[in-house]
Design an enzyme around this catalytic site. Structure first.
Site, mmCIF file in Angstrom:
data_model
loop_
_atom_site.group_PDB
_atom_site.id
_atom_site.type_symbol
_atom_site.label_atom_id
_atom_site.label_comp_id
_atom_site.label_asym_id
_atom_site.label_seq_id
_atom_site.Cartn_x
_atom_site.Cartn_y
_atom_site.Cartn_z
ATOM 1 N N ASP A 44 50.616 -65.041 -7.140
ATOM 2 C CA ASP A 44 49.277 -65.486 -6.757
ATOM 3 C C ASP A 44 48.267 -65.049 -7.810
ATOM 4 O OD1 ASP A 44 47.183 -66.472 -5.078
ATOM 5 O OD2 ASP A 44 46.790 -64.404 -4.449
ATOM 6 N N TYR A 61 53.058 -60.774 1.745
ATOM 7 C CA TYR A 61 52.347 -61.785 2.538
ATOM 8 C C TYR A 61 52.932 -61.900 3.941
ATOM 9 C CZ TYR A 61 49.451 -64.072 -1.060
ATOM 10 O OH TYR A 61 48.496 -64.383 -1.999
ATOM 11 N N LYS A 66 57.327 -54.908 -10.795
ATOM 12 C CA LYS A 66 56.774 -53.557 -10.955
ATOM 13 C C LYS A 66 57.931 -52.608 -10.637
ATOM 14 C CE LYS A 66 53.233 -50.786 -11.637
ATOM 15 N NZ LYS A 66 52.543 -50.653 -12.931
ATOM 16 N N ASP A 82 46.308 -67.525 -11.091
ATOM 17 C CA ASP A 82 44.866 -67.722 -11.311
ATOM 18 C C ASP A 82 44.495 -67.284 -12.726
ATOM 19 O OD1 ASP A 82 44.473 -68.581 -8.688
ATOM 20 O OD2 ASP A 82 42.633 -67.405 -8.451
ATOM 21 N N ASP A 130 51.506 -55.356 -14.757
ATOM 22 C CA ASP A 130 50.269 -54.981 -15.459
ATOM 23 C C ASP A 130 50.335 -55.413 -16.919
ATOM 24 O OD1 ASP A 130 52.299 -53.083 -15.680
ATOM 25 O OD2 ASP A 130 50.972 -51.336 -15.551
HETATM 26 C C1 IPM Z 1 47.096 -69.783 -3.356
HETATM 27 C C2 IPM Z 1 46.009 -69.243 -2.465
HETATM 28 C C3 IPM Z 1 46.632 -68.797 -1.145
HETATM 29 C C4 IPM Z 1 47.618 -67.689 -1.465
HETATM 30 C C5 IPM Z 1 45.616 -68.366 -0.080
HETATM 31 C C6 IPM Z 1 44.636 -69.475 0.238
HETATM 32 C C7 IPM Z 1 46.283 -67.874 1.178
HETATM 33 O O1 IPM Z 1 45.334 -68.221 -3.100
HETATM 34 O O2 IPM Z 1 47.776 -70.744 -2.949
HETATM 35 O O3 IPM Z 1 47.250 -69.277 -4.467
HETATM 36 O O4 IPM Z 1 47.221 -66.524 -1.583
HETATM 37 O O5 IPM Z 1 48.797 -67.992 -1.580
HETATM 38 MG MG MG Z 2 45.865 -67.964 -5.128
#
Ligand code: IPM
Ligand code: MG
Length: 371
Positions: A245, A142, A189, A249, A221
């Site tokens: 990240d 990032y 990884k 999710d 993975d």
């Molecule tokens: C998160 C989001 C952010 C990230 C984006 C909005 C930049 O996806 O906080 O998980 O990738 O960190």
């Molecule tokens: Mg995110």
């Protein structure tokens, strides 16, 4: 206690969910005798519209001058599909993470028994899913060097980590494991990446200082698969920025809705609390978004202030709404309640207002016309 909170509504559903948290915090303040003062600051697309930059200096200054930041969401479709955009809303959140040195992002993943039926995944063992992801937040790909060739024929993003960057979050993760079930999983990884091999070395060294913590290592993975196959095996999951990240999710779907999950970002100065969901622009302004991710982030803020009883009151209020079917559209697309109604109900619960005798008929239920 007096606490000054910078509130950053941000984009999309950010304002409406954050407003519910403010209501709930005010209810907590009233019941427990605290004063929360809020100061608004801009970030993301709302800041670009107002000032031309995604992270105005004033926002960083306000954040540094407060006890915590409560953040809504960032992201706007006007920028998503435009690879030429010079400014992007996301620069705001990345910038404030860096400016406040928020190197550790804690994302607890817990399933709610009353919502087990909603998970798209059929696990053998739904009970006992309770893990926390420690995602490194200010390093890695990032923030590495970025490059695009002038003729547009080539681009690169470097992934860099220093030993110190890995050590400081690993230490927090080990300490958290000691307070929990004493298991730590490093997700990396290391079969391919140099940075991952450095993560392994640091974590292996640190493991010697925490002999009670059992440590295991998973390639990302495989971890992505294990989170779906056997999520109950995890306690503390430690990982670098981008892997964190992605797997957070993924982890969120175990609960039934991305809208339920909170996060805390902590570092050397002011901590920041935000739901893990994005700005969900399609729902903005409709009062249908799920405010629970934000409200539970406010609960994490209360924990951070050392207000455990207060945090528990908020969590009990959240559980109460879920158990009684007071849920938003993401959870029940037919019989759903408004964002603001959920916020009001959690306030009522916190204030002990006739919760026992609540009559669902008196609460506005929004019936979907699409059946
Ligand atoms: C998160 C989001 C952010 C990230 C984006 C909005 C930049 O996806 O906080 O998980 O990738 O960190
Ligand atoms: Mg995110």
């Amino acid at each position: 206690m007096y606490k000054k909170i910078t509130t950053i509504f941000g984009d999309g559903i950010g304002p409406e969910v954050t407003q519910q948290s403010i209501k709930v915090l005010n209810a907590i303040g009233e019941v427990f005798g605290h004063e929360f003062e809020y100061e608004r600051a801009l970030l993301g697309a709302e800041a670009i519209d107002a000032t031309g930059t995604a992270l105005p200096e004033d926002t960083v200054a306000k954040a540094l001058n407060s006890d915590a930041v409560l953040f809504g969401a960032v992201g706007d479709p006007r920028y998503d599909n435009d690879p030429h955009a010079k400014v992007r809303p996301e620069q705001g959140i990345l910038g404030i993470r860096k400016a406040l040195q928020l190197y550790a992002n804690l994302r607890p993943i817990q399933t709610f028994p009353s919502l087990h039926h909603l998970s798209p995944i059929k696990f053998k063992q739904k009970e006992g899913i309770d893990f926390v992801i420690y995602r490194e937040l200010t390093g890695g790909i990032y923030f590495g060097e970025k490059y695009t060739a002038e003729d547009g024929s080539k681009a690169s993003d470097a992934c860099t980590y220093t030993r110190e960057e890995i050590e400081r979050i690993s230490l927090l993760a080990f300490k958290a494991a000691m307070q929990r079930r004493k298991k730590l999983t490093l997700v990396d990884k290391a079969n391919v990446l140099e940075t991952s091999r450095l993560w392994r070395k640091v974590v292996q060294n640190m493991a010697a200082d925490f002999p009670e913590v059992s440590v295991d290592y998973l390639f990302v993975d495989n971890a992505a698969m294990q989170i779906i196959l056997n999520p109950a095996q995890f306690d503390v999951v430690l990982t670098e920025n981008m892997f964190g990240d992605i797997i957070s999710d993924e982890g969120s779907v175990l609960t039934g809705s991305l809208g339920l999950l909170p996060s805390a970002s902590i570092g050397n100065s002011t901590a920041l609390f935000e739901p893990i969901h994005g700005s969900y622009p399609q729902a903005a302004g409709k009062d249908i978004a799920n405010p629970i991710g934000s409200i539970l982030s406010a609960a994490m803020m209360l924990d951070y202030f050392g207000m455990q009883q207060e945090a528990t009151a908020v969590r009990n209020g959240v559980n109460w709404t879920l158990e009684n079917g007071f849920v938003t559209k993401d959870i029940d697309p037919i019989n759903f309640y408004f964002t603001s109604t959920i916020g009001d109900l959690i306030c009522d619960y916190v204030q002990g207002k006739a919760v026992e005798s609540i009559n669902k008929g008196n609460i506005e239920l929004r019936k979907s016309t699409i059946i």
